[in-house]
Design a protein around this motif. Structure first.
Motif, PDB file in Angstrom:
ATOM      1  N   SER A 178      -4.085  -7.858  -4.512  1.00  0.00           N
ATOM      2  CA  SER A 178      -2.609  -7.452  -4.992  1.00  0.00           C
ATOM      3  C   SER A 178      -2.045  -8.660  -5.942  1.00  0.00           C
ATOM      4  O   SER A 178      -1.983  -8.280  -7.169  1.00  0.00           O
ATOM      5  CB  SER A 178      -1.590  -7.088  -3.995  1.00  0.00           C
ATOM      6  N   LEU A 181       0.888  -1.126  -0.016  1.00  0.00           N
ATOM      7  CA  LEU A 181       0.072  -0.025   0.065  1.00  0.00           C
ATOM      8  C   LEU A 181       0.876   1.310   0.004  1.00  0.00           C
ATOM      9  O   LEU A 181       2.113   1.264  -0.043  1.00  0.00           O
ATOM     10  CB  LEU A 181      -0.982   0.078   1.219  1.00  0.00           C
ATOM     11  N   ILE A 230      -9.018  -0.611   0.792  1.00  0.00           N
ATOM     12  CA  ILE A 230      -9.086  -1.167  -0.597  1.00  0.00           C
ATOM     13  C   ILE A 230      -8.899  -0.246  -1.567  1.00  0.00           C
ATOM     14  O   ILE A 230      -7.931  -0.562  -2.478  1.00  0.00           O
ATOM     15  CB  ILE A 230     -10.609  -1.899  -0.806  1.00  0.00           C
ATOM     16  N   ASN A 247      -5.103   0.656  -1.614  1.00  0.00           N
ATOM     17  CA  ASN A 247      -4.375  -0.626  -2.395  1.00  0.00           C
ATOM     18  C   ASN A 247      -4.738  -0.612  -3.960  1.00  0.00           C
ATOM     19  O   ASN A 247      -3.744  -0.684  -4.679  1.00  0.00           O
ATOM     20  CB  ASN A 247      -4.822  -1.793  -1.991  1.00  0.00           C
ATOM     21  N   ASN A 285      -6.041  -7.636   1.062  1.00  0.00           N
ATOM     22  CA  ASN A 285      -5.336  -6.763   0.122  1.00  0.00           C
ATOM     23  C   ASN A 285      -4.306  -7.648  -0.443  1.00  0.00           C
ATOM     24  O   ASN A 285      -3.854  -7.416  -1.611  1.00  0.00           O
ATOM     25  CB  ASN A 285      -4.594  -5.517   0.732  1.00  0.00           C
TER      26      ASN A 285
END
Length: 264
Positions: free
Chosen positions: A259, A14, A95, A98, A255
């Protein structure tokens, strides 16, 4: 939705140095293994005059992603983020952060307004709630058109749609009706609208430990293999945990999966 205070999120993928220009979620700045990006949030009240409807939107972006006709900065991609029923478009900032770290400008849409009638909780929910999902599809289409007008340099051929619960059902209906517009689709525990059985767009769905989808919503293992659909069960995350009120560990797990999906 459980309205607990947001907890601290620290995930390597992040963004560091989070600094909002307007109101933002009450979290400390996450970090990224790449470079630090200042996260900006901007509130818009878009008006769809054809439907006489205000559509509140929160835009999340990094300084290097802000694109307009005056500043020649690197173009980015657009993600449309859709909250669960009873939720707010500001409640999924972990979210959104991210997604920004992965090169998206995020438009988080407020679908429910105080003037809207309550959504049905009994009866044939698929049939009764479908008009609500269709309204959400129209909201997304309008926001997409507004973003194309306001930020024409974004890569709209790489559109990402994300939705939690009822917002996930809206996302599934959007892709069913407009598959050519979407590159990737992420559902957080949608339960009513079936996932499209298709290779394009690419699909990821995160499933809670306490809620079960209606029959036919999720693809079978054979369909997952055939179409490359990713179905990930979260052992320690319940349906109402999939927002900023989740624990740091829950956010990190969600996350990490998101990702991986975006990077492949």
């Amino acid at each position: 939705m459980n309205l607990n205070a947001p907890l601290v999120l620290s995930v390597s993928l992040l963004i560091a140095g989070c600094a909002a220009r307007t109101q933002k979620a009450n979290q400390t700045a996450p970090t990224t293994v790449a470079s630090a990006l200042a996260l900006n949030t901007t509130k818009l009240d878009l008006v769809d005059h054809a439907r006489n409807r205000v559509i509140p939107v929160v835009l999340y972006s990094a300084d290097s992603q802000i694109v307009d006709n005056k500043v020649n900065k690197p173009a980015s991609k657009l993600a449309l983020l859709n909250h669960g029923y009873g939720g707010q478009n500001t409640a999924y900032s972990f979210i959104a952060q991210n997604l920004v770290a992965h090169g998206y400008v995020v438009a988080s849409i407020q679908h429910e307004l105080p003037t809207d009638a309550p959504m049905a909780t009994t009866g044939n929910l698929f049939e009764i709630r479908k008009p609500v999902w269709e309204r959400g599809v129209q909201n997304m289409l309008f926001v997409l058109q507004e973003m194309q007008r306001r930020q024409p340099k974004l890569h709209y051929d790489q559109l990402l749609i994300v939705g939690h619960s009822n917002g996930g059902d809206m996302a599934m209906l959007f892709v069913q009706e407009h598959p050519e517009l979407v590159q990737k689709l992420i559902s957080l525990d949608n339960r009513r609208m079936p996932l499209p059985r298709t290779r394009k767009p690419q699909i990821l769905t995160l499933r809670s430990s306490d809620q079960v989808a209606d029959p036919g919503v999720l693809p079978s293992p054979a369909e997952q293999q055939t179409f490359g659909i990713q179905v990930v069960n979260l052992r320690y995350t319940q349906h109402n945990d999939m927002w900023d009120g989740a624990t740091a560990a829950q956010k990190q797990e969600m996350n990490k999966i998101i990702s991986s999906f975006l990077e492949n």
